[in-house]
Design an enzyme around this catalytic site. Sequence first.
Site, PDB file in Angstrom:
ATOM      1  N   ASN A   1       0.870  -1.170   0.000  1.00  0.00           N
ATOM      2  CA  ASN A   1       0.000   0.000   0.000  1.00  0.00           C
ATOM      3  C   ASN A   1       0.912   1.226   0.000  1.00  0.00           C
ATOM      4  O   ASN A   1       1.581   1.516   0.998  1.00  0.00           O
ATOM      5  CB  ASN A   1      -0.911  -0.002   1.240  1.00  0.00           C
ATOM      6  CG  ASN A   1      -1.807   1.218   1.293  1.00  0.00           C
ATOM      7  OD1 ASN A   1      -1.435   2.314   0.900  1.00  0.00           O
ATOM      8  ND2 ASN A   1      -3.014   1.034   1.808  1.00  0.00           N
TER       9      ASN A   1
ATOM     10  N   GLU B   1      -4.011   1.905  -2.809  1.00  0.00           N
ATOM     11  CA  GLU B   1      -4.103   3.349  -2.561  1.00  0.00           C
ATOM     12  C   GLU B   1      -3.215   4.131  -3.525  1.00  0.00           C
ATOM     13  O   GLU B   1      -2.450   5.007  -3.113  1.00  0.00           O
ATOM     14  CB  GLU B   1      -3.777   3.689  -1.110  1.00  0.00           C
ATOM     15  CG  GLU B   1      -4.934   3.406  -0.162  1.00  0.00           C
ATOM     16  CD  GLU B   1      -4.844   4.196   1.124  1.00  0.00           C
ATOM     17  OE1 GLU B   1      -5.433   5.290   1.183  1.00  0.00           O
ATOM     18  OE2 GLU B   1      -4.180   3.715   2.071  1.00  0.00           O
TER      19      GLU B   1
ATOM     20  N   ASP C   1      -3.878  -4.838   1.000  1.00  0.00           N
ATOM     21  CA  ASP C   1      -4.115  -4.259   2.318  1.00  0.00           C
ATOM     22  C   ASP C   1      -5.505  -4.715   2.750  1.00  0.00           C
ATOM     23  O   ASP C   1      -6.512  -4.234   2.237  1.00  0.00           O
ATOM     24  CB  ASP C   1      -4.034  -2.736   2.223  1.00  0.00           C
ATOM     25  CG  ASP C   1      -4.382  -2.042   3.527  1.00  0.00           C
ATOM     26  OD1 ASP C   1      -4.679  -2.733   4.521  1.00  0.00           O
ATOM     27  OD2 ASP C   1      -4.380  -0.792   3.548  1.00  0.00           O
TER      28      ASP C   1
ATOM     29  N   ASN D   1      -6.703  -4.453   5.835  1.00  0.00           N
ATOM     30  CA  ASN D   1      -7.205  -3.682   6.965  1.00  0.00           C
ATOM     31  C   ASN D   1      -7.771  -4.584   8.060  1.00  0.00           C
ATOM     32  O   ASN D   1      -8.761  -4.257   8.725  1.00  0.00           O
ATOM     33  CB  ASN D   1      -8.256  -2.660   6.501  1.00  0.00           C
ATOM     34  CG  ASN D   1      -7.623  -1.346   6.100  1.00  0.00           C
ATOM     35  OD1 ASN D   1      -6.811  -0.783   6.833  1.00  0.00           O
ATOM     36  ND2 ASN D   1      -7.978  -0.852   4.914  1.00  0.00           N
TER      37      ASN D   1
ATOM     38  N   ASP E   1      -1.336  -6.160   6.058  1.00  0.00           N
ATOM     39  CA  ASP E   1      -1.090  -6.410   4.633  1.00  0.00           C
ATOM     40  C   ASP E   1      -0.728  -7.881   4.480  1.00  0.00           C
ATOM     41  O   ASP E   1       0.181  -8.373   5.161  1.00  0.00           O
ATOM     42  CB  ASP E   1       0.042  -5.517   4.131  1.00  0.00           C
ATOM     43  CG  ASP E   1      -0.263  -4.045   4.361  1.00  0.00           C
ATOM     44  OD1 ASP E   1      -0.847  -3.426   3.463  1.00  0.00           O
ATOM     45  OD2 ASP E   1       0.065  -3.531   5.450  1.00  0.00           O
TER      46      ASP E   1
ATOM     47  N   ASP F   1       2.820   4.723   5.003  1.00  0.00           N
ATOM     48  CA  ASP F   1       2.708   4.170   6.356  1.00  0.00           C
ATOM     49  C   ASP F   1       2.704   2.642   6.344  1.00  0.00           C
ATOM     50  O   ASP F   1       2.760   2.013   7.406  1.00  0.00           O
ATOM     51  CB  ASP F   1       1.479   4.717   7.093  1.00  0.00           C
ATOM     52  CG  ASP F   1       0.219   4.735   6.241  1.00  0.00           C
ATOM     53  OD1 ASP F   1       0.289   4.433   5.032  1.00  0.00           O
ATOM     54  OD2 ASP F   1      -0.854   5.072   6.783  1.00  0.00           O
ATOM     55  N   HIS F   2       2.665   2.045   5.138  1.00  0.00           N
ATOM     56  CA  HIS F   2       2.770   0.591   4.971  1.00  0.00           C
ATOM     57  C   HIS F   2       4.135   0.242   4.371  1.00  0.00           C
ATOM     58  O   HIS F   2       4.829   1.108   3.839  1.00  0.00           O
ATOM     59  CB  HIS F   2       1.698   0.070   4.022  1.00  0.00           C
ATOM     60  CG  HIS F   2       0.296   0.292   4.483  1.00  0.00           C
ATOM     61  ND1 HIS F   2      -0.515  -0.722   4.920  1.00  0.00           N
ATOM     62  CD2 HIS F   2      -0.453   1.434   4.552  1.00  0.00           C
ATOM     63  CE1 HIS F   2      -1.702  -0.239   5.236  1.00  0.00           C
ATOM     64  NE2 HIS F   2      -1.691   1.073   5.027  1.00  0.00           N
TER      65      HIS F   2
END
Length: 255
Positions: free
Chosen positions: A7, A34, A145, A147, A216, A245-246
């Site tokens: 991501n 994303e 991802d 989540n 992930d 941030d991933h």
Amino acid sequence: MKLATWNVNSLKVRLPQVLRWLHDNPVDILCLQETKLTDDRFPVTEIEAAGYHAAFAGQKTYNGVAILSRKPLSDVVKNNPLFPDEQQRLIAATCDNVRIVCAYVPNGQAVDSDKYRYKLDWLTAWRHWLSREKADHPYMALMGDYNIAPDDKDVHDPQIWKDGILVSVPEREAFRALLDIDFVDAFRLFEQPERTFSWWDYRQMAFVRNRGLRIDHILLSGPLASKCRSCTIDKTPRAWEKPSDHTPVIAELDI
């Protein structure tokens, strides 16, 4: 074959990092989430110059998914035909008889919110579609991802997160429902270091303090899982300047 998922939290911002990572880690397949780009703005030229073909489905500002492949991709499907949705969260394609599915599962925002219900409905419809697709594609890799942190060991502090978004019982049940239709969490096929995560909040020095989550994932169909020889998380890009941030998750297969 090496597969990876990442991501990137805006491909426009992170394209130099993606190209740098691919140069250092020339995987066969890289799934991105994303991307946050409309299709007319996808960096096809730069990706092709790096030696990759691309299939993508995007929208302005939010969501967006892509599959990058060293070899041509065929039978590209965008979105879930069983779940009409304007949000661009799912793309599938075939490479070397392996069906690659790249997913950006909804976040859900907060337990009991409308977005949370949308997330659970999205996951249910995805499972139904995958159950149908598996008959035609025995070799399948579900990358993205999710989540969802499927177990307490995938959470830096289970008590803080208890019953919250990303770790709630219904979300974890939805993840296990994918395993029940003969998919395997590639990361858990192997002994792994404790406190290994794929996402860290930008706030409160979460990465430095390793206060993260493993959300992930690479899930492999049973026949493909039998050919997996490693699955790792590469924390390196999370330490780069202006990172996502991933960070990438990589699986290596004997095919």
